[in-house]
Design a protein around this motif. Sequence first.
Motif, PDB file in Angstrom:
ATOM      1  N   PHE A   1       0.824  -1.204   0.000  1.00 34.13           N
ATOM      2  CA  PHE A   1       0.000   0.000   0.000  1.00 34.13           C
ATOM      3  C   PHE A   1       0.864   1.262   0.000  1.00 34.13           C
ATOM      4  N   SER A   2       2.111   1.121   0.368  1.00 34.50           N
ATOM      5  CA  SER A   2       3.025   2.270   0.368  1.00 34.50           C
ATOM      6  C   SER A   2       3.725   2.452  -0.977  1.00 34.50           C
ATOM      7  N   ASP A   3       3.437   1.578  -1.935  1.00 33.86           N
ATOM      8  CA  ASP A   3       4.068   1.633  -3.252  1.00 33.86           C
ATOM      9  C   ASP A   3       2.975   1.568  -4.311  1.00 33.86           C
TER      10      ASP A   3
ATOM     11  N   VAL B   1     -10.325  -8.230  -8.258  1.00 35.79           N
ATOM     12  CA  VAL B   1      -9.542  -7.951  -7.052  1.00 35.79           C
ATOM     13  C   VAL B   1     -10.434  -8.165  -5.839  1.00 35.79           C
ATOM     14  N   ILE B   2      -9.957  -8.976  -4.905  1.00 36.23           N
ATOM     15  CA  ILE B   2     -10.670  -9.207  -3.648  1.00 36.23           C
ATOM     16  C   ILE B   2      -9.759  -8.773  -2.515  1.00 36.23           C
ATOM     17  N   CYS B   3     -10.218  -7.834  -1.709  1.00 33.00           N
ATOM     18  CA  CYS B   3      -9.426  -7.359  -0.577  1.00 33.00           C
ATOM     19  C   CYS B   3     -10.015  -7.908   0.718  1.00 33.00           C
TER      20      CYS B   3
ATOM     21  N   LEU C   1      -9.256   2.080   5.526  1.00 30.69           N
ATOM     22  CA  LEU C   1      -9.102   3.170   4.565  1.00 30.69           C
ATOM     23  C   LEU C   1      -7.864   3.001   3.683  1.00 30.69           C
ATOM     24  N   LEU C   2      -6.987   2.060   4.014  1.00 25.72           N
ATOM     25  CA  LEU C   2      -5.871   1.769   3.122  1.00 25.72           C
ATOM     26  C   LEU C   2      -6.377   1.331   1.746  1.00 25.72           C
ATOM     27  N   GLN C   3      -7.591   0.832   1.715  1.00 28.22           N
ATOM     28  CA  GLN C   3      -8.166   0.386   0.450  1.00 28.22           C
ATOM     29  C   GLN C   3      -8.363   1.528  -0.543  1.00 28.22           C
ATOM     30  N   LEU C   4      -8.370   2.755  -0.051  1.00 27.34           N
ATOM     31  CA  LEU C   4      -8.464   3.894  -0.965  1.00 27.34           C
ATOM     32  C   LEU C   4      -7.270   3.911  -1.914  1.00 27.34           C
ATOM     33  N   LYS C   5      -6.117   3.428  -1.430  1.00 31.88           N
ATOM     34  CA  LYS C   5      -4.938   3.326  -2.298  1.00 31.88           C
ATOM     35  C   LYS C   5      -5.147   2.256  -3.357  1.00 31.88           C
ATOM     36  N   LEU C   6      -5.840   1.201  -2.979  1.00 31.20           N
ATOM     37  CA  LEU C   6      -6.147   0.137  -3.932  1.00 31.20           C
ATOM     38  C   LEU C   6      -7.165   0.623  -4.961  1.00 31.20           C
ATOM     39  N   VAL C   7      -8.122   1.408  -4.522  1.00 32.20           N
ATOM     40  CA  VAL C   7      -9.089   2.005  -5.447  1.00 32.20           C
ATOM     41  C   VAL C   7      -8.364   2.862  -6.485  1.00 32.20           C
ATOM     42  N   ASP C   8      -7.414   3.662  -6.026  1.00 27.37           N
ATOM     43  CA  ASP C   8      -6.635   4.501  -6.963  1.00 27.37           C
ATOM     44  C   ASP C   8      -5.895   3.641  -7.985  1.00 27.37           C
ATOM     45  N   ALA C   9      -5.318   2.539  -7.523  1.00 28.41           N
ATOM     46  CA  ALA C   9      -4.572   1.659  -8.427  1.00 28.41           C
ATOM     47  C   ALA C   9      -5.498   0.988  -9.436  1.00 28.41           C
TER      48      ALA C   9
ATOM     49  N   ARG D   1      -8.367   2.125 -10.481  1.00 29.57           N
ATOM     50  CA  ARG D   1      -8.827   3.160 -11.414  1.00 29.57           C
ATOM     51  C   ARG D   1      -7.757   3.451 -12.470  1.00 29.57           C
ATOM     52  N   GLU D   2      -6.502   3.534 -12.046  1.00 35.02           N
ATOM     53  CA  GLU D   2      -5.424   3.810 -13.003  1.00 35.02           C
ATOM     54  C   GLU D   2      -5.215   2.638 -13.959  1.00 35.02           C
ATOM     55  N   ALA D   3      -5.274   1.422 -13.438  1.00 31.86           N
ATOM     56  CA  ALA D   3      -5.049   0.244 -14.283  1.00 31.86           C
ATOM     57  C   ALA D   3      -6.135   0.116 -15.343  1.00 31.86           C
ATOM     58  N   GLY D   4      -7.367   0.339 -14.946  1.00 33.79           N
ATOM     59  CA  GLY D   4      -8.471   0.403 -15.904  1.00 33.79           C
ATOM     60  C   GLY D   4      -8.951  -0.909 -16.489  1.00 33.79           C
ATOM     61  N   ASN D   5      -8.494  -2.035 -15.934  1.00 30.58           N
ATOM     62  CA  ASN D   5      -8.845  -3.325 -16.538  1.00 30.58           C
ATOM     63  C   ASN D   5      -9.698  -4.229 -15.658  1.00 30.58           C
ATOM     64  N   VAL D   6      -9.925  -3.830 -14.419  1.00 30.38           N
ATOM     65  CA  VAL D   6     -10.605  -4.709 -13.470  1.00 30.38           C
ATOM     66  C   VAL D   6     -12.107  -4.730 -13.738  1.00 30.38           C
ATOM     67  N   LYS D   7     -12.651  -5.914 -13.822  1.00 34.24           N
ATOM     68  CA  LYS D   7     -14.086  -6.051 -14.108  1.00 34.24           C
ATOM     69  C   LYS D   7     -14.926  -6.243 -12.837  1.00 34.24           C
ATOM     70  N   ARG D   8     -14.250  -6.486 -11.697  1.00 36.31           N
ATOM     71  CA  ARG D   8     -14.983  -6.586 -10.431  1.00 36.31           C
ATOM     72  C   ARG D   8     -14.022  -6.377  -9.268  1.00 36.31           C
ATOM     73  N   PHE D   9     -14.445  -5.549  -8.303  1.00 38.71           N
ATOM     74  CA  PHE D   9     -13.678  -5.328  -7.075  1.00 38.71           C
ATOM     75  C   PHE D   9     -14.566  -5.678  -5.898  1.00 38.71           C
ATOM     76  N   LEU D  10     -14.051  -6.516  -5.011  1.00 35.88           N
ATOM     77  CA  LEU D  10     -14.744  -6.864  -3.777  1.00 35.88           C
ATOM     78  C   LEU D  10     -13.909  -6.328  -2.621  1.00 35.88           C
ATOM     79  N   PRO D  11     -14.307  -5.211  -2.032  1.00 40.98           N
ATOM     80  CA  PRO D  11     -13.520  -4.633  -0.937  1.00 40.98           C
ATOM     81  C   PRO D  11     -13.677  -5.446   0.340  1.00 40.98           C
ATOM     82  N   SER D  12     -12.868  -5.132   1.331  1.00 38.95           N
ATOM     83  CA  SER D  12     -12.897  -5.868   2.587  1.00 38.95           C
ATOM     84  C   SER D  12     -14.116  -5.458   3.414  1.00 38.95           C
ATOM     85  N   GLU D  13     -15.128  -6.287   3.374  1.00 42.26           N
ATOM     86  CA  GLU D  13     -16.329  -6.092   4.191  1.00 42.26           C
ATOM     87  C   GLU D  13     -16.564  -7.367   4.984  1.00 42.26           C
ATOM     88  N   PHE D  14     -17.365  -8.289   4.462  1.00 40.13           N
ATOM     89  CA  PHE D  14     -17.511  -9.641   5.020  1.00 40.13           C
ATOM     90  C   PHE D  14     -18.129  -9.683   6.412  1.00 40.13           C
TER      91      PHE D  14
END
Length: 313
Positions: A64-66, A80-82, A95-103, A105-118
């Motif tokens: 998350f720092s890179d 992507v499943i977090c 909130l570290l997942q906001l960095k994953l959201v940015d990544a 969005r930039e990559a632009g190829n992900v067809k589904r994201f499942l954030p850490s909820e559960f």
Amino acid sequence: MGKKSKVLVVGGTGYIGKRIVKASLAEGHVTYVLYRPEIGTDIEKLQMLLSFKDQGAHLIKGSFSDHQSLVDAVKQVDVVICTISGVHLRSHQILLQLKLVDAIREAGNVKRFLPSEFGMDPAQMVDAMEPGRVTFDDKIIVRKAIEDANIPFTYVSANCFAGYFVGGLCQPGHITPSMDTVSFLGNGNPKAIYVDEDNIATYTIKAIDDPRTLNKTLYLRPPENILSQREVVGIWEKLIGKELEKSTISAEDFLTTVKGMDYGQQVGLTHYYHIFYEGCLANFEIGENGEEASELYPEVRYTRVEEYLRRYL
């Protein structure tokens, strides 16, 4: 059968994450596990990662720092499943997942994201009490970022992890069932929902390619596991052939006890309050923006509470 998605699991050595990795591999998905280069001397995590590799998973460095490492990892997959933990609440780790959201969005190829909820659905917890509401507030912030970025998503509401709740007969601080006594939270009658952790992983992986779960919340509500604390205790009493000595903790006494605890304990116990005193998990209907897992995937034979309790005999 259609082409399998390539899946990236973030937090794959965690309590739910390791099960997600296993379920993804079992379903035939090309599975990547993100791991931090600063793993250091954590031998247990290293051995788990190597066992994933032995099972066919691909290990990929990222942090998350890179930011670039996250973008590079995301570009290799479709889903992507977090599963990062929200235990470190004061640091707002969710909130570290906001960095994953940015990544993503930039990559632009992900067809589904499942954030850490559960767990509990944060959209249903807008009136949750402090300090426990921090968990839900942070998850809502992540949800808003996902939706603002137009990232396709599925949110998974898995309710109560069976290991943490069923094992201890729904009593905070207990993970194995007593043969002698039990304390009811209030009258013990509000319904809660219990889900085996391996079932959570199975349902999650089933949903990643399902158009019915796109941009929706997947609720895990196995019908035979929608039970009150009294019903869970009754199942255990039947299994052991004896009645437990019972006591009751009033809502007032419970909240008084919570106030004297440290911050992390207060967060967790206010969740218990909403679940077992207010019945927040089962007191609403699933709307048009949600689907129920056992209805979508009847082929999954989910673990019943009685089966779960039998392992403690």
